[in-house]
Design a protein around this motif. Structure first.
Motif, PDB file in Angstrom:
ATOM      1  N   LYS A 148       0.833  -1.209   0.000  1.00 11.92           N
ATOM      2  CA  LYS A 148       0.000   0.000   0.000  1.00 11.92           C
ATOM      3  C   LYS A 148       0.867   1.259   0.000  1.00 11.92           C
ATOM      4  CE  LYS A 148      -4.050  -1.921   2.384  1.00 11.92           C
ATOM      5  NZ  LYS A 148      -4.866  -1.866   3.638  1.00 11.92           N
ATOM      6  N   SER A 149       1.915   1.246   0.815  1.00 10.65           N
ATOM      7  CA  SER A 149       2.827   2.395   0.883  1.00 10.65           C
ATOM      8  C   SER A 149       3.553   2.599  -0.437  1.00 10.65           C
ATOM      9  CB  SER A 149       3.848   2.181   2.009  1.00 10.65           C
ATOM     10  OG  SER A 149       3.213   2.099   3.263  1.00 10.65           O
ATOM     11  N   ALA A 150       3.939   1.493  -1.091  1.00 11.04           N
ATOM     12  CA  ALA A 150       4.651   1.583  -2.368  1.00 11.04           C
ATOM     13  C   ALA A 150       3.769   2.209  -3.440  1.00 11.04           C
ATOM     14  CB  ALA A 150       5.115   0.199  -2.803  1.00 11.04           C
ATOM     15  N   VAL A 151       2.497   1.811  -3.466  1.00 12.66           N
ATOM     16  CA  VAL A 151       1.564   2.374  -4.456  1.00 12.66           C
ATOM     17  C   VAL A 151       1.422   3.874  -4.248  1.00 12.66           C
ATOM     18  CG1 VAL A 151      -0.857   2.447  -5.181  1.00 12.66           C
ATOM     19  CG2 VAL A 151       0.274   0.247  -4.829  1.00 12.66           C
ATOM     20  N   ASP A 202       2.701   9.380  -5.931  1.00 10.25           N
ATOM     21  CA  ASP A 202       3.125  10.713  -5.483  1.00 10.25           C
ATOM     22  C   ASP A 202       4.419  11.146  -6.171  1.00 10.25           C
ATOM     23  OD1 ASP A 202       0.959  10.875  -3.811  1.00 10.25           O
ATOM     24  OD2 ASP A 202       2.053  10.395  -1.982  1.00 10.25           O
ATOM     25  N   ASP A 203       5.408  10.259  -6.197  1.00 12.74           N
ATOM     26  CA  ASP A 203       6.723  10.609  -6.753  1.00 12.74           C
ATOM     27  C   ASP A 203       6.683  10.835  -8.258  1.00 12.74           C
ATOM     28  OD1 ASP A 203       7.709  10.379  -4.227  1.00 12.74           O
ATOM     29  OD2 ASP A 203       8.925   8.584  -4.581  1.00 12.74           O
ATOM     30  N   SER A 204       5.724  10.202  -8.935  1.00 13.90           N
ATOM     31  CA  SER A 204       5.642  10.340 -10.389  1.00 13.90           C
ATOM     32  C   SER A 204       4.699  11.460 -10.822  1.00 13.90           C
ATOM     33  CB  SER A 204       5.182   9.022 -11.025  1.00 13.90           C
ATOM     34  OG  SER A 204       3.868   8.683 -10.599  1.00 13.90           O
ATOM     35  N   SER A 205       4.055  12.118  -9.866  1.00 14.56           N
ATOM     36  CA  SER A 205       3.127  13.210 -10.201  1.00 14.56           C
ATOM     37  C   SER A 205       3.910  14.414 -10.713  1.00 14.56           C
ATOM     38  CB  SER A 205       2.299  13.597  -8.978  1.00 14.56           C
ATOM     39  OG  SER A 205       1.478  12.513  -8.569  1.00 14.56           O
ATOM     40  N   ALA A 244      15.347  -1.153  -8.122  1.00 11.46           N
ATOM     41  CA  ALA A 244      14.536   0.055  -7.916  1.00 11.46           C
ATOM     42  C   ALA A 244      13.148  -0.302  -7.409  1.00 11.46           C
ATOM     43  CB  ALA A 244      14.430   0.838  -9.226  1.00 11.46           C
ATOM     44  N   THR A 245      12.528  -1.306  -8.022  1.00 15.67           N
ATOM     45  CA  THR A 245      11.187  -1.726  -7.610  1.00 15.67           C
ATOM     46  C   THR A 245      11.194  -2.220  -6.176  1.00 15.67           C
ATOM     47  OG1 THR A 245      10.699  -2.370  -9.889  1.00 15.67           O
ATOM     48  CG2 THR A 245       9.238  -3.239  -8.176  1.00 15.67           C
ATOM     49  N   TYR A 246      12.175  -3.039  -5.841  1.00 16.74           N
ATOM     50  CA  TYR A 246      12.232  -3.580  -4.483  1.00 16.74           C
ATOM     51  C   TYR A 246      12.534  -2.484  -3.464  1.00 16.74           C
ATOM     52  CZ  TYR A 246      12.716  -7.214  -0.972  1.00 16.74           C
ATOM     53  OH  TYR A 246      12.515  -8.011   0.129  1.00 16.74           O
ATOM     54  N   SER A 247      13.282  -1.481  -3.862  1.00 18.04           N
ATOM     55  CA  SER A 247      13.561  -0.355  -2.962  1.00 18.04           C
ATOM     56  C   SER A 247      12.293   0.405  -2.624  1.00 18.04           C
ATOM     57  CB  SER A 247      14.584   0.594  -3.598  1.00 18.04           C
ATOM     58  OG  SER A 247      15.832  -0.038  -3.763  1.00 18.04           O
ATOM     59  N   TYR A 248      11.378   0.487  -3.583  1.00 14.72           N
ATOM     60  CA  TYR A 248      10.089   1.137  -3.317  1.00 14.72           C
ATOM     61  C   TYR A 248       9.184   0.254  -2.474  1.00 14.72           C
ATOM     62  CZ  TYR A 248      10.037   5.516  -5.948  1.00 14.72           C
ATOM     63  OH  TYR A 248      10.257   6.811  -6.354  1.00 14.72           O
ATOM     64  N   VAL A 249       9.227  -1.054  -2.743  1.00 17.54           N
ATOM     65  CA  VAL A 249       8.328  -1.989  -2.059  1.00 17.54           C
ATOM     66  C   VAL A 249       8.745  -2.233  -0.611  1.00 17.54           C
ATOM     67  CG1 VAL A 249       7.531  -4.391  -2.046  1.00 17.54           C
ATOM     68  CG2 VAL A 249       7.603  -3.117  -4.186  1.00 17.54           C
ATOM     69  N   ARG A 263      -5.411  -2.398  -7.199  1.00 17.77           N
ATOM     70  CA  ARG A 263      -5.757  -1.587  -8.368  1.00 17.77           C
ATOM     71  C   ARG A 263      -6.656  -0.396  -8.008  1.00 17.77           C
ATOM     72  NH1 ARG A 263      -8.439  -3.950 -13.954  1.00 17.77           N
ATOM     73  NH2 ARG A 263      -9.016  -1.945 -14.868  1.00 17.77           N
ATOM     74  N   GLU A 264      -7.700  -0.653  -7.227  1.00 16.11           N
ATOM     75  CA  GLU A 264      -8.621   0.430  -6.866  1.00 16.11           C
ATOM     76  C   GLU A 264      -7.923   1.492  -6.015  1.00 16.11           C
ATOM     77  OE1 GLU A 264     -12.160  -1.002  -5.075  1.00 16.11           O
ATOM     78  OE2 GLU A 264     -12.780  -2.170  -6.837  1.00 16.11           O
ATOM     79  N   ARG A 265      -7.034   1.050  -5.158  1.00 17.33           N
ATOM     80  CA  ARG A 265      -6.285   1.997  -4.326  1.00 17.33           C
ATOM     81  C   ARG A 265      -5.416   2.907  -5.205  1.00 17.33           C
ATOM     82  NH1 ARG A 265      -4.992   2.177   1.040  1.00 17.33           N
ATOM     83  NH2 ARG A 265      -3.151   3.418   1.582  1.00 17.33           N
ATOM     84  N   ALA A 266      -4.786   2.326  -6.216  1.00 15.86           N
ATOM     85  CA  ALA A 266      -3.949   3.107  -7.121  1.00 15.86           C
ATOM     86  C   ALA A 266      -4.778   4.149  -7.867  1.00 15.86           C
ATOM     87  CB  ALA A 266      -3.252   2.184  -8.119  1.00 15.86           C
ATOM     88  N   GLU A 267      -5.972   3.771  -8.299  1.00 23.83           N
ATOM     89  CA  GLU A 267      -6.838   4.704  -9.018  1.00 23.83           C
ATOM     90  C   GLU A 267      -7.275   5.859  -8.109  1.00 23.83           C
ATOM     91  OE1 GLU A 267     -10.058   2.728 -10.907  1.00 23.83           O
ATOM     92  OE2 GLU A 267      -8.797   1.875 -12.485  1.00 23.83           O
TER      93      GLU A 267
END
Length: 221
Positions: free
Chosen positions: A19-22, A27-30, A141-146, A213-217
């Motif tokens: 949840k935190s990674a999503v 946020d970081d890509s906005s 990179a992915t694992y660092s976010y997760v 998915r719904e959380r990401a949206e």
């Protein structure tokens, strides 16, 4: 099994980690004002470093660059089958890539530029080695976010991925009117992009991000 190896397969993130990674990735890509400020700063640092042939300056700009987050958010959208997140991320990548290209082109026209140097030459020939680096840097990179406890490794991952320098080199190739440099460097940029996204999609799928998915949206809204 030795105690030191007892947790070697303990890589699965918790639900809270996911949840935190999503949230963090969205946020970081906005494309906020802060995002573009960092992007401009990174582009100027990298472009000038390339023009004067200074590897240390180029590395410094790579650390500052915020381009990694949109790449990973694109992978997240693909892994979740979320068209909204994926399309949003793809648009951000396209716009920011054009932004970087134009800024570097302007710098190349305005700044005293002596032509091709070693820092430029090393970024105009895509190869299997670069693809492998991009894939494993994408995994890191992915694992660092997760997994938040590995987030301090992101700066090192940014150096390994090196998505900004090839894009800058492509623009500088246009300044020099050398299309071998333009297309060679841009091809390397695409190789890096594909390697990172492929690795990241795979990891997000393995870790079961689809139910979020719904959380990401909601985060996108």
């Amino acid at each position: 099994m030795l105690p030191i190896l007892s947790n070697i397969w303990d890589i699965e993130p918790t639900l809270q980690d996911k949840k935190s990674a999503v949230k963090r990735l969205i946020d970081d890509s906005s494309p906020t004002g802060g995002f573009y400020l960092m992007l401009v700063s990174a582009t100027v640092i990298v472009a000038v470093g390339l023009m004067i042939g200074n590897a240390a300056i180029v590395i410094g700009g790579m650390i500052v660059s915020p381009l990694l987050a949109p790449f990973l958010s694109l992978a997240l959208g693909v892994a979740m089958g979320d068209r909204k997140v994926a399309v949003r991320s793809l648009w951000i990548i396209l716009i920011t890539s054009l932004f970087v290209f134009v800024i570097t082109l302007a710098l190349g026209l305005l700044y005293p530029f002596n032509g091709v140097n070693a820092e430029i030459v090393t970024r105009i020939e895509p190869s299997l080695g670069y693809l492998l680096i991009a894939i494993f840097a994408g995994v890191a990179a992915t694992y660092s976010y997760v997994k938040p406890k590995f987030s301090e490794t992101l700066s090192g991952v940014a150096i390994a991925i090196a998505v900004l320098p090839p894009l800058c080199v492509s623009a500088l190739g246009l300044v020099l009117w050398d299309f071998d440099i333009v297309f060679g460097a841009f091809a390397l940029y695409l190789v890096n992009l594909m390697g990172i996204v492929l690795a990241s999609v795979t990891l997000f799928a393995i870790f079961g991000f689809y139910p979020l998915r719904e959380r990401a949206e909601r985060e996108v809204q």
